[in-house]
Write an enzyme that holds these catalytic residues in place. Structure first.
Site, PDB file in Angstrom:
ATOM      1  CE  LYS A  41      -1.892   1.583   4.035  1.00 16.53           C
ATOM      2  NZ  LYS A  41      -1.533   3.003   4.223  1.00 16.53           N
ATOM      3  CG  ASN A  42       2.414   2.679   3.584  1.00 15.04           C
ATOM      4  OD1 ASN A  42       1.237   2.956   3.363  1.00 15.04           O
ATOM      5  ND2 ASN A  42       2.916   2.535   4.799  1.00 15.04           N
ATOM      6  NE  ARG A  71      -1.748  12.014   8.263  1.00 16.57           N
ATOM      7  CZ  ARG A  71      -1.293  13.232   8.471  1.00 16.57           C
ATOM      8  NH1 ARG A  71      -2.058  14.129   8.999  1.00 16.57           N
ATOM      9  NH2 ARG A  71      -0.048  13.556   8.163  1.00 16.57           N
ATOM     10  CB  CYS A  81      -4.259  11.357  12.244  1.00 13.76           C
ATOM     11  SG  CYS A  81      -4.215   9.606  11.946  1.00 13.76           S
ATOM     12  NE  ARG A 139       0.160   9.784  10.535  1.00 16.17           N
ATOM     13  CZ  ARG A 139      -0.301   8.730   9.880  1.00 16.17           C
ATOM     14  NH1 ARG A 139      -1.466   8.231  10.158  1.00 16.17           N
ATOM     15  NH2 ARG A 139       0.439   8.168   8.940  1.00 16.17           N
ATOM     16  CG  ASP A 192       2.736   1.155   9.616  1.00 14.74           C
ATOM     17  OD1 ASP A 192       2.299   1.964  10.454  1.00 14.74           O
ATOM     18  OD2 ASP A 192       2.875   1.454   8.409  1.00 14.74           O
ATOM     19  CB  VAL A 246       7.144   6.275  14.871  1.00 14.50           C
ATOM     20  CG1 VAL A 246       6.844   7.054  13.588  1.00 14.50           C
ATOM     21  CG2 VAL A 246       8.414   5.451  14.705  1.00 14.50           C
ATOM     22  NE  ARG A 255      -7.284   4.171   5.471  1.00 17.43           N
ATOM     23  CZ  ARG A 255      -6.375   4.616   6.329  1.00 17.43           C
ATOM     24  NH1 ARG A 255      -6.658   4.702   7.608  1.00 17.43           N
ATOM     25  NH2 ARG A 255      -5.188   4.983   5.928  1.00 17.43           N
TER      26      ARG A 255
HETATM   27  C1  UD1 Z   1       4.069   6.740   6.762  1.00 14.29           C
HETATM   28  C2  UD1 Z   1       3.246   5.519   6.450  1.00 14.29           C
HETATM   29  C3  UD1 Z   1       2.644   4.947   7.729  1.00 14.29           C
HETATM   30  C4  UD1 Z   1       3.736   4.700   8.763  1.00 14.29           C
HETATM   31  C5  UD1 Z   1       4.603   5.946   8.949  1.00 14.29           C
HETATM   32  C6  UD1 Z   1       5.823   5.689   9.840  1.00 14.29           C
HETATM   33  C7  UD1 Z   1       2.473   5.945   4.190  1.00 14.29           C
HETATM   34  C8  UD1 Z   1       1.330   6.285   3.294  1.00 14.29           C
HETATM   35  N1  UD1 Z   1       2.205   5.893   5.511  1.00 14.29           N
HETATM   36  O1  UD1 Z   1       3.198   7.729   7.312  1.00 14.29           O
HETATM   37  O2  UD1 Z   1       1.999   3.729   7.411  1.00 14.29           O
HETATM   38  O3  UD1 Z   1       3.141   4.386   9.999  1.00 14.29           O
HETATM   39  O4  UD1 Z   1       5.091   6.407   7.689  1.00 14.29           O
HETATM   40  O5  UD1 Z   1       6.573   4.646   9.346  1.00 14.29           O
HETATM   41  O6  UD1 Z   1       3.564   5.697   3.751  1.00 14.29           O
HETATM   42  N2  UD1 Z   1       6.111  14.481  11.209  1.00 14.29           N
HETATM   43  C9  UD1 Z   1       6.231  15.803  11.513  1.00 14.29           C
HETATM   44  N3  UD1 Z   1       6.121  16.725  10.489  1.00 14.29           N
HETATM   45  C10 UD1 Z   1       5.904  16.357   9.187  1.00 14.29           C
HETATM   46  C11 UD1 Z   1       5.794  14.985   8.887  1.00 14.29           C
HETATM   47  C12 UD1 Z   1       5.904  14.058   9.907  1.00 14.29           C
HETATM   48  O7  UD1 Z   1       6.421  16.171  12.667  1.00 14.29           O
HETATM   49  O8  UD1 Z   1       5.817  17.234   8.320  1.00 14.29           O
HETATM   50  C13 UD1 Z   1       6.216  13.464  12.297  1.00 14.29           C
HETATM   51  C14 UD1 Z   1       4.932  12.657  12.501  1.00 14.29           C
HETATM   52  O9  UD1 Z   1       4.031  13.332  13.337  1.00 14.29           O
HETATM   53  C15 UD1 Z   1       5.470  11.386  13.117  1.00 14.29           C
HETATM   54  C16 UD1 Z   1       6.829  11.215  12.443  1.00 14.29           C
HETATM   55  O10 UD1 Z   1       7.163  12.485  11.893  1.00 14.29           O
HETATM   56  O11 UD1 Z   1       5.669  11.535  14.500  1.00 14.29           O
HETATM   57  C17 UD1 Z   1       6.856  10.186  11.326  1.00 14.29           C
HETATM   58  O12 UD1 Z   1       5.771  10.402  10.463  1.00 14.29           O
HETATM   59  P1  UD1 Z   1       5.842  10.114   8.909  1.00 14.29           P
HETATM   60  O13 UD1 Z   1       7.010   9.246   8.594  1.00 14.29           O
HETATM   61  O14 UD1 Z   1       5.718  11.387   8.169  1.00 14.29           O
HETATM   62  O15 UD1 Z   1       4.513   9.270   8.680  1.00 14.29           O
HETATM   63  P2  UD1 Z   1       3.646   9.257   7.385  1.00 14.29           P
HETATM   64  O16 UD1 Z   1       4.527   9.546   6.225  1.00 14.29           O
HETATM   65  O17 UD1 Z   1       2.405  10.043   7.576  1.00 14.29           O
END
Ligand code: UD1
Length: 421
Positions: free
Chosen positions: A22-23, A93, A117, A122, A308, A330, A400
């Site tokens: 998916k990701n 998202r 979320c 996030r 995950d 995380v 999903r």
């Molecule tokens: C992606 C995955 C999700 C997985 C996560 C962590 C997809 C579609 N989803 O989510 O399944 O659980 O990686 O492996 O690939 N953060 C910030 N600012 C930002 C972006 C992120 O502070 O602009 C923080 C988030 O709140 C979180 C951490 O960084 O604490 C990691 O999040 P992130 O890796 O961005 O998760 P996603 O990309 O949303």
């Protein structure tokens, strides 16, 4: 809303084919916006998030044709508008992934701001900061991110925090920027690399793939005639079924997977007492009819133990021999499954970002529900070992991210059925 009913107590055994990740599929579908030449993508999983992404692209005017084998032919040359509306972003998202491609290719994007979320706040600040450093003008108005740029410019981006979709968005944007972009502290998840390989096949110039420093030399346009790309197998789906088998003392073989994307998970399964054998694209797990031992895990970005897989290991530890500590680093607030497992008789205590699990002999069935994807899956796993019929509600979360979960588990001998509401 559909529900799942699981009658616990069956030992899982047999073979299973893993679907595409998916990701990886989500950013790759978004990346098709970077080119006007049609592309064919294979091994697309049958998931609700994929349908949402296709709807999102379709509403922009992109043409998508899906065949019976879930190959998707995407032609983005017919794009008419550059908006990701609230009603779609709200349910997924990852819609934010269209932001980078749209602003890089068309110089404009209107993407609904993803709200809070269930598994934490996030934010997307790092996505936006990076685009601003590349010259985009960003305005937040009416709940939308409005981005504008003539042509993005290469920049040195040092990510304050490792972010998967943030790295993907910025890497996609950089492919069409003028000059070279360096992304430091980039996410190294296999799905980020899969996207980079896809982009390079479209003509991008990305190096450092799989490391935490990505270098992207911008090109004027992207697209290759007759390009077909198969999505990487889903390591989280793989891990979920392996844990399911381990919890039931079973023996299964998963096929069409990539063992080398699951090192941390396989190590922990071995520690739990599983015998693991791997080939290039398969993994065999054998518990030899035994109960798992408790294993402590600490989540962190790849190649460490994935967040995950945290909920699934919490489920396993709830019935394992011994005491374990699960540390989530995380996401804040990613323990919502714990309360539901406690209702099934699990002995788990939460202390800030740690869950202390004392394995119990048996769980007992209860009606449960969860508010995020992996948490819902972990409740299905708990149901597989609970006494009685566990009813898991709100399974749209599972749909999903898991391709036909009840069919795949039934194929391994589980007693599970879907009931429409
Ligand atoms: C992606 C995955 C999700 C997985 C996560 C962590 C997809 C579609 N989803 O989510 O399944 O659980 O990686 O492996 O690939 N953060 C910030 N600012 C930002 C972006 C992120 O502070 O602009 C923080 C988030 O709140 C979180 C951490 O960084 O604490 C990691 O999040 P992130 O890796 O961005 O998760 P996603 O990309 O949303």
């Amino acid at each position: 809303m559909d529900k799942l009913i699981i009658t616990g107590g069956e030992k899982l055994s047999g073979e299973l084919r893993i679907s595409g990740a998916k990701n990886s599929a989500l950013p790759i579908l978004a990346a098709t916006l970077l080119s006007k030449i049609p592309v064919s993508i294979g091994n697309i999983p049958h998931l609700h998030d994929i349908t949402t992404t296709m709807e999102l692209l379709g509403r922009m005017g992109v043409q998508l044709v899906v065949d019976e084998k879930m190959n998707v032919e995407v032609d983005a040359s017919t794009i008419k508008n550059f908006e990701a509306p609230y009603e779609l972003v709200r349910t997924m998202r990852a819609s934010i992934l269209v932001l980078g491609p749209l602003v890089a290719h068309y110089g404009t994007a209107h993407v609904s701001f993803p709200g809070g979320c269930a598994i934490g706040t996030r934010p997307v600040d790092l996505h936006l900061d990076g685009l601003i450093k590349m010259g985009a003008e960003i305005k937040i108005e009416g709940g939308y991110i409005h981005a504008k740029a003539d042509r993005l410019k290469g920049a040195r981006l040092v990510l304050e925090k490792i972010t998967v979709t943030g790295t993907e968005n910025l890497m996609m944007a950089a492919t069409l920027a003028e000059g070279t972009t360096i992304i430091e502290n980039a996410a190294k998840e296999p799905e980020v690399s899969d996207l980079a390989y896809f982009l390079n096949k479209m003509g991008a110039k990305i190096s450092g793939i799989g490391t935490d420093i990505l270098e992207i030399e911008g090109v004027d346009q992207l697209g290759t005639e007759n390009l077909h790309f198969d999505i990487l197998p889903d390591r989280i789906e793989t891990g979920t079924y392996l844990v399911a088998a381990a919890m039931t003392g079973g023996q299964i073989t998963v096929k069409n997977t990539r063992p080398n994307t699951l090192d941390a998970v396989l190590e922990k399964l071995k520690e739990a007492g599983a015998e693991i054998t791997t080939g290039e694209d398969w993994i065999k797990l054998d518990m030899k009819d035994k109960k798992p031992h408790s294993v402590s895990v600490r989540t962190a970005p790849y190649p460490a133990f994935p967040t995950d897989m945290q909920a699934q290991f919490t489920a396993m530890n709830s019935i394992a021999d011994g005491v374990s500590v699960i540390t989530e680093t995380v996401f804040e607030n990613r323990f919502m499954h714990v309360q539901e497992m406690q209702r099934m008789g699990a002995d788990i205590t939460l202390e800030s970002n740690n869950a202390i699990c004392r394995g119990v002999n048996n769980l007992t069935a209860a009606p449960v529900m969860a508010t995020d994807l992996r948490a819902s899956a972990s409740l299905v796993l708990a149901g597989l070992v609970a006494k009685g019929d566990t009813l898991v509600d709100r399974i749209y979360h599972i749909d999903r991210g898991y391709d036909h979960i009840e069919e795949k588990l039934a194929q391994l001998g589980a007693t599970i059925r879907r009931v429409p509401n």
